[in-house]
Motif scaffolding. Structure first.
Motif, PDB file in Angstrom:
ATOM      1  N   GLN A 387       0.823  -1.215   0.000  1.00  0.00           N
ATOM      2  CA  GLN A 387       0.000   0.000   0.000  1.00  0.00           C
ATOM      3  C   GLN A 387       0.855   1.262   0.000  1.00  0.00           C
ATOM      4  N   LYS A 388       1.984   1.204   0.692  1.00  0.00           N
ATOM      5  CA  LYS A 388       2.877   2.349   0.756  1.00  0.00           C
ATOM      6  C   LYS A 388       3.798   2.421  -0.469  1.00  0.00           C
ATOM      7  N   LYS A 389       3.597   1.451  -1.400  1.00  0.00           N
ATOM      8  CA  LYS A 389       4.349   1.395  -2.656  1.00  0.00           C
ATOM      9  C   LYS A 389       5.860   1.331  -2.407  1.00  0.00           C
ATOM     10  N   LEU A 390       6.218   0.474  -1.444  1.00  0.00           N
ATOM     11  CA  LEU A 390       7.619   0.298  -1.090  1.00  0.00           C
ATOM     12  C   LEU A 390       8.155  -1.005  -1.678  1.00  0.00           C
ATOM     13  N   GLU A 391       9.470  -1.082  -1.744  1.00  0.00           N
ATOM     14  CA  GLU A 391      10.126  -2.312  -2.172  1.00  0.00           C
ATOM     15  C   GLU A 391       9.799  -3.418  -1.170  1.00  0.00           C
ATOM     16  N   LYS A 392       9.532  -4.622  -1.673  1.00  0.00           N
ATOM     17  CA  LYS A 392       9.193  -5.735  -0.786  1.00  0.00           C
ATOM     18  C   LYS A 392      10.333  -6.018   0.191  1.00  0.00           C
ATOM     19  N   VAL A 393       9.949  -6.362   1.416  1.00  0.00           N
ATOM     20  CA  VAL A 393      10.935  -6.789   2.406  1.00  0.00           C
ATOM     21  C   VAL A 393      10.624  -8.234   2.790  1.00  0.00           C
ATOM     22  N   SER A 394      11.618  -8.903   3.320  1.00  0.00           N
ATOM     23  CA  SER A 394      11.454 -10.307   3.698  1.00  0.00           C
ATOM     24  C   SER A 394      11.915 -10.510   5.130  1.00  0.00           C
ATOM     25  N   ALA A 395      11.584 -11.672   5.677  1.00  0.00           N
ATOM     26  CA  ALA A 395      12.023 -12.009   7.031  1.00  0.00           C
ATOM     27  C   ALA A 395      13.544 -12.000   7.121  1.00  0.00           C
ATOM     28  N   GLU A 396      14.199 -12.436   6.062  1.00  0.00           N
ATOM     29  CA  GLU A 396      15.660 -12.472   6.049  1.00  0.00           C
ATOM     30  C   GLU A 396      16.248 -11.056   6.098  1.00  0.00           C
ATOM     31  N   VAL A 397      15.651 -10.142   5.331  1.00  0.00           N
ATOM     32  CA  VAL A 397      16.119  -8.753   5.325  1.00  0.00           C
ATOM     33  C   VAL A 397      15.955  -8.136   6.708  1.00  0.00           C
ATOM     34  N   ILE A 398      14.827  -8.410   7.357  1.00  0.00           N
ATOM     35  CA  ILE A 398      14.577  -7.867   8.695  1.00  0.00           C
ATOM     36  C   ILE A 398      15.555  -8.452   9.710  1.00  0.00           C
ATOM     37  N   SER A 399      15.763  -9.748   9.654  1.00  0.00           N
ATOM     38  CA  SER A 399      16.710 -10.389  10.579  1.00  0.00           C
ATOM     39  C   SER A 399      18.114  -9.834  10.399  1.00  0.00           C
TER      40      SER A 399
END
Length: 450
Positions: A387-399
């Motif tokens: 909705q915020k038109k951002l690049e997708k993030v993943s659990a790995e990126v967050i970790s």
């Protein structure tokens, strides 16, 4: 005056509308959706619009002015009609300044702590029956509305937000207040959708300090290097008062402030809150409250809503909710809970909810933010990212960003709830940090888990 509010349902807008209604102004308003406490408060005052939506016919030459909320867009039909008729349009902070021009303006600014510090000051003033006008960003015990405006009060205390004023006024709100007494708590890059670089963000605070009236006062946190630099380098002819975290200690899960008159048990805790307290004391002294009277009052301060707010407690467990979402706030809040409860397991559950926190490039700012937690969980909604038109993030990126061993990442609200409900909360402190609601987590139900 006859005033019309475009986007009257906003948290600040509805409070200003009520404050002006209480001053006998004639108030109307519109919005496309109004929820919760805003809806109830407006309805109680007879200010709730009969229908949701935008109605250009409400904008007539009988209006003295229109106040435009941040939620309204540039192409709002009521705004376009006001422009067509030549009616004066104010942003929220512009009109607040109009109400405060003849008062001593005390503006509380900084990336963190604004609401708590403003609330501390107002609590002390109320405790000692000193009447002041104010605008604060969260509900405060003992106050009916977040905005209070009178003709007679000498002081007005304003929470100075650095976010933009309106869709047609792109200045940060706190640039418009021209403080007589200014406060700067700290600077940590935020709102990256508006301030694309750290340097650009810092410049807003430099402009804020420059906006202090000649001969005014700046109270600033000397423990923040950026704040200290700005205070020392400004060419504005003002008086400066630095503050720092006072001496305190934790004993039997109670925070105790060491004062010249002895130990003072507090209802609040955490180094960041003690730092806030030290700055609030300076402001209160400039407003006529001496040190002893400040300590007497602050001992009864329980905190601002959603700021390390205790929502449930038993002999072996405690649950807090907190508005923390930026990296510096998350780290300070988690550290505070661990310091207060060193012998308990601290379980920190963070929702990444804002534009900044869901930005893949900004996520690296969260490194070590959850290090003080014994167990850490992060929840985010992929739909919110989209909705915020951002690049997708993943659990790995967050970790990778948090660099917290054992971090668990959730995207399904049901799975998060199931995991929390199954967690053994004995001898623990559960910290829920979010500016959202974890996809619909029922806090009343959470309270039953201990």
């Amino acid at each position: 005056m006859n005033l019309h509010f475009i986007a009257i349902g906003g948290s600040a807008m509805h409070a200003l509308a009520i404050a002006l209604h209480d001053k006998s102004y004639q108030i109307t308003g519109s919005d496309d959706a109004i929820y919760g406490t805003s809806k109830a408060a407006l309805e109680n005052k007879g200010l709730l619009p009969e229908k949701m939506g935008w109605f250009p016919e409400k904008i007539t030459t009988g209006l003295d002015a229109v106040i435009l909320g941040m939620h309204a867009r540039e192409d709002n039909p009521e705004l376009l009609r006001a422009k067509e008729l030549g009616i004066k349009v104010y942003s929220y902070p512009e009109f607040l300044f109009e109400q405060a021009k003849q008062k001593t303006r005390v503006v509380i600014a900084g990336s963190h702590g604004k609401t708590t510090i403003t609330s501390m000051i107002l609590h002390v003033m109320q405790y000692h029956e000193k009447e002041v006008d104010f605008m604060v960003g969260a509900p405060l015990e003992g106050f009916d509305n977040m905005v209070h405006l009178t003709e007679e009060n000498d002081f007005i205390v304003i929470e100075g937000d650095e976010y933009l004023s309106s869709a047609i006024d792109r200045r940060p709100k706190f640039h418009l207040y021209e403080p007589n007494i200014a406060f700067l708590s700290g600077i940590a890059w935020d709102h990256i959708n508006v301030f694309p670089s750290y340097d650009n963000y810092v410049q807003q605070f430099e402009k804020f300090v420059s906006s202090i009236v000649n001969g005014g006062i700046l109270v600033y946190n000397e423990e923040d290097p950026e704040v200290k630099r700005i205070a020392e380098e400004t060419s504005n002819p003002i008086r400066k008062h630095a503050y720092h975290t006072p001496e305190y200690h934790v004993q039997d899960e109670m925070c105790i402030l060491d004062t010249p008159e002895g130990e003072l048990p507090l209802e609040i805790f955490g180094k960041h809150n003690l730092n806030n307290l030290a700055g609030a004391k300076w402001i209160c002294q400039h407003m006529g409250i001496d040190e002893d009277d400040f300590y007497e009052a602050i001992a009864t301060f329980k905190g601002a809503a959603k700021r390390l707010e205790k929502i449930a407690e038993t002999s072996s467990a405690v649950i807090f909710k907190d508005f923390a979402h930026s990296p510096s706030k998350v780290k300070a809040t988690t550290a505070a809970v661990k310091e207060q409860f060193p012998d308990r397991k601290v379980i920190a559950c963070l929702e990444l909810h804002t534009y900044s926190s869901l930005n893949a490039q900004f996520l690296k700012q969260y490194e070590n933010a959850l290090d003080f937690a014994d167990e850490a969980l992060v929840f985010y909604s992929p739909e919110a990212v989209s909705q915020k038109k951002l690049e997708k993030v993943s659990a790995e990126v967050i970790s990778d960003a948090f660099q917290k061993e054992g971090l668990r990442v959730f995207t399904d609200p049901a799975e998060l709830k199931q995991s929390l409900e199954a967690t053994d909360l004995s001898n623990s402190a559960l910290l829920l940090m979010s500016s959202g609601n974890y996809g619909g987590l029922d806090l009343d139900e959470v309270k039953t888990w201990i």
